[in-house]
Design a protein around this motif. Structure first.
Motif, PDB file in Angstrom:
ATOM      1  N   GLU A   1       0.820  -1.219   0.000  1.00 28.63           N
ATOM      2  CA  GLU A   1       0.000   0.000   0.000  1.00 28.63           C
ATOM      3  C   GLU A   1       0.852   1.265   0.000  1.00 28.63           C
ATOM      4  N   ASP A   2       2.040   1.199   0.612  1.00 30.63           N
ATOM      5  CA  ASP A   2       2.898   2.387   0.641  1.00 30.63           C
ATOM      6  C   ASP A   2       3.835   2.458  -0.570  1.00 30.63           C
ATOM      7  N   GLY A   3       3.671   1.526  -1.510  1.00 30.84           N
ATOM      8  CA  GLY A   3       4.450   1.576  -2.732  1.00 30.84           C
ATOM      9  C   GLY A   3       5.749   0.801  -2.715  1.00 30.84           C
ATOM     10  N   SER A   4       6.109   0.200  -1.594  1.00 24.55           N
ATOM     11  CA  SER A   4       7.360  -0.553  -1.522  1.00 24.55           C
ATOM     12  C   SER A   4       7.169  -1.951  -2.108  1.00 24.55           C
ATOM     13  N   VAL A   5       8.262  -2.693  -2.226  1.00 26.52           N
ATOM     14  CA  VAL A   5       8.211  -4.034  -2.803  1.00 26.52           C
ATOM     15  C   VAL A   5       7.454  -4.978  -1.877  1.00 26.52           C
ATOM     16  N   ASP A   6       6.453  -5.655  -2.430  1.00 28.84           N
ATOM     17  CA  ASP A   6       5.676  -6.636  -1.678  1.00 28.84           C
ATOM     18  C   ASP A   6       6.348  -7.995  -1.832  1.00 28.84           C
ATOM     19  N   LEU A   7       6.949  -8.484  -0.754  1.00 29.90           N
ATOM     20  CA  LEU A   7       7.741  -9.713  -0.802  1.00 29.90           C
ATOM     21  C   LEU A   7       6.912 -10.974  -0.626  1.00 29.90           C
ATOM     22  N   SER A   8       5.596 -10.834  -0.459  1.00 26.95           N
ATOM     23  CA  SER A   8       4.789 -12.026  -0.188  1.00 26.95           C
ATOM     24  C   SER A   8       3.605 -12.208  -1.134  1.00 26.95           C
ATOM     25  N   SER A   9       3.101 -11.130  -1.719  1.00 24.15           N
ATOM     26  CA  SER A   9       1.879 -11.240  -2.517  1.00 24.15           C
ATOM     27  C   SER A   9       2.159 -11.675  -3.949  1.00 24.15           C
TER      28      SER A   9
ATOM     29  N   GLU B   1      10.268 -14.848 -25.006  1.00 23.93           N
ATOM     30  CA  GLU B   1      10.946 -15.209 -26.238  1.00 23.93           C
ATOM     31  C   GLU B   1      10.749 -14.074 -27.253  1.00 23.93           C
ATOM     32  N   PRO B   2      11.569 -14.016 -28.307  1.00 25.13           N
ATOM     33  CA  PRO B   2      11.345 -13.014 -29.349  1.00 25.13           C
ATOM     34  C   PRO B   2       9.902 -13.051 -29.858  1.00 25.13           C
ATOM     35  N   GLY B   3       9.295 -11.879 -29.942  1.00 28.82           N
ATOM     36  CA  GLY B   3       7.904 -11.750 -30.358  1.00 28.82           C
ATOM     37  C   GLY B   3       6.929 -11.659 -29.213  1.00 28.82           C
ATOM     38  N   GLU B   4       7.326 -12.071 -28.021  1.00 31.62           N
ATOM     39  CA  GLU B   4       6.434 -12.021 -26.860  1.00 31.62           C
ATOM     40  C   GLU B   4       6.577 -10.687 -26.134  1.00 31.62           C
ATOM     41  N   SER B   5       5.526 -10.334 -25.371  1.00 34.81           N
ATOM     42  CA  SER B   5       5.534  -9.058 -24.654  1.00 34.81           C
ATOM     43  C   SER B   5       4.789  -9.182 -23.331  1.00 34.81           C
ATOM     44  N   VAL B   6       4.975  -8.179 -22.485  1.00 38.05           N
ATOM     45  CA  VAL B   6       4.269  -8.089 -21.215  1.00 38.05           C
ATOM     46  C   VAL B   6       3.820  -6.648 -21.001  1.00 38.05           C
ATOM     47  N   THR B   7       2.652  -6.494 -20.417  1.00 41.10           N
ATOM     48  CA  THR B   7       2.145  -5.177 -20.040  1.00 41.10           C
ATOM     49  C   THR B   7       2.378  -4.981 -18.548  1.00 41.10           C
ATOM     50  N   LEU B   8       3.109  -3.926 -18.201  1.00 35.49           N
ATOM     51  CA  LEU B   8       3.403  -3.612 -16.808  1.00 35.49           C
ATOM     52  C   LEU B   8       2.649  -2.349 -16.429  1.00 35.49           C
ATOM     53  N   MET B   9       1.757  -2.474 -15.470  1.00 43.82           N
ATOM     54  CA  MET B   9       0.983  -1.333 -15.005  1.00 43.82           C
ATOM     55  C   MET B   9       1.765  -0.575 -13.927  1.00 43.82           C
ATOM     56  N   PRO B  10       1.400   0.697 -13.675  1.00 36.58           N
ATOM     57  CA  PRO B  10       2.078   1.440 -12.609  1.00 36.58           C
ATOM     58  C   PRO B  10       2.043   0.654 -11.296  1.00 36.58           C
ATOM     59  N   GLY B  11       3.169   0.655 -10.610  1.00 36.63           N
ATOM     60  CA  GLY B  11       3.245  -0.045  -9.333  1.00 36.63           C
ATOM     61  C   GLY B  11       3.829  -1.435  -9.404  1.00 36.63           C
ATOM     62  N   VAL B  12       3.934  -2.015 -10.603  1.00 36.23           N
ATOM     63  CA  VAL B  12       4.549  -3.340 -10.725  1.00 36.23           C
ATOM     64  C   VAL B  12       6.068  -3.182 -10.724  1.00 36.23           C
TER      65      VAL B  12
ATOM     66  N   PHE C   1      13.276   3.590  -7.829  1.00 31.92           N
ATOM     67  CA  PHE C   1      14.167   2.441  -7.700  1.00 31.92           C
ATOM     68  C   PHE C   1      14.108   1.886  -6.283  1.00 31.92           C
ATOM     69  N   ARG C   2      14.233   0.568  -6.179  1.00 29.96           N
ATOM     70  CA  ARG C   2      14.226  -0.071  -4.859  1.00 29.96           C
ATOM     71  C   ARG C   2      15.440   0.358  -4.045  1.00 29.96           C
TER      72      ARG C   2
END
Length: 228
Positions: free
Chosen positions: A131-139, A161-172, A200-201
Motif C-alpha cells: 500500500e505504501d508503494g514498496s516491494v511486496d515480498l509475499s503477494s 521469447e522473441p515476439g512475446e511481450s508483457v504489459t506492466l501497469m504502474p506499481g509493478v 528504484f528499490r
C-alpha cells in the motif's frame, strides 16, 4: 562513463538494431552542432520531450553488469497527459545485453508494454507493490502477456521469447536482463518521464556521470541541459 565508451556503445547498438531491420529516425544521426541548431528552430520537441539516445550505468560505473541502452523515438508531454488528450504515448527501442541487469524499479504513472523484438530471452523479475508503494515480498503479482493473464509468486521470473511481450501497469516492480544473448527490446507506453517517474528499490541514479575524454558522436538526452 567515459565519452569514448559511450561513443563506442552508440556504434555497436546502432549495428545491433539495424541487424533486426529496425531503422532509426533521421534525428538520431544529427551531430551535436546540428541538434543544437535545429532544436532552436524547427525541432524543439526533441529537447522538450527528451527524444534521442540514452545510455546509462545508473551512476555505478559498471555498464557491462548494470546498465541499459535506450533510444526514445517518440514521446508526448506531461501537459497532454494532465489534460487527458493529445499525444499520450511514447515509444522506445532498447538493448539489454546478456546478463546485464536493469535494476528493480517501478513507475508511478507510466504503463508500458515491454516487447522482445529479437535476440535472446528477456527475463523479468516481478513483484507487486504494498500500500505504501514498496516491494511486496509475499503477494502474488499479475500481468498480461500478449492478452493472457499470468500470475507469479513474489519475485517470479517471466521469460519472454522473441515476439512475446508483457504489459506492466504502474506499481509493478520489475528488473530485467538478457538471457542467452543480447536482446532488442521495444517499449510502448504512456508518456515517459525519466526525471520523476522512476522509483528504484535501491538508492541509485537514473543517468550516468560522463567523463569527457573525447567529443560526443551524438548527444544523449542527459546532455541536453548542458549542451543545447
Amino acid at each position: 562513463m567515459e565519452r569514448s565508451q559511450i561513443n563506442e556503445i552508440l556504434e555497436e547498438s546502432d549495428r545491433f538494431i539495424r541487424s533486426f531491420g529496425y531503422v532509426m529516425p533521421p534525428f538520431a544521426y544529427w551531430s551535436p552542432e546540428e541538434l543544437r541548431a535545429r532544436t532552436s528552430t524547427d525541432a524543439g520537441n526533441i529537447r522538450a520531450n527528451r527524444l534521442g539516445w540514452d545510455i546509462t550505468d545508473y551512476g555505478q560505473g559498471n555498464f557491462e553488469d548494470l546498465g541499459l541502452f535506450l533510444f526514445t523515438v517518440r514521446n508526448g508531454s506531461a501537459a497532454d497527459l494532465a489534460r487527458g488528450e493529445g499525444m499520450l504515448y511514447a515509444e522506445k527501442i532498447m538493448i539489454s545485453r546478456k546478463d546485464q541487469v536493469s535494476p528493480m524499479h517501478r513507475h508511478n504513472i507510466k504503463a508500458e508494454d515491454i516487447i522482445n523484438r529479437g535476440g535472446g530471452k528477456l527475463v523479468l523479475e516481478l513483484f507487486a507493490s504494498t500500500e505504501d508503494g514498496s516491494v511486496d515480498l509475499s503477494s502474488e503479482v499479475s500481468v498480461h502477456t500478449d492478452g493472457v493473464v499470468r500470475k507469479f509468486e513474489a519475485g517470479g521470473l517471466l521469460k519472454l521469447e522473441p515476439g512475446e511481450s508483457v504489459t506492466l501497469m504502474p506499481g509493478v516492480w520489475h528488473a530485467f536482463w538478457g538471457e542467452g544473448g543480447d536482446v532488442l527490446i521495444g517499449e510502448v507506453s504512456t508518456v515517459n518521464d525519466d526525471l520523476t517517474d522512476n522509483v528504484f528499490r535501491e538508492p541509485i541514479g537514473r543517468f550516468s556521470t560522463i567523463i569527457e575524454d573525447e567529443r560526443p558522436r551524438h548527444l544523449l538526452v542527459s546532455d541536453y541541459e548542458t549542451w543545447l
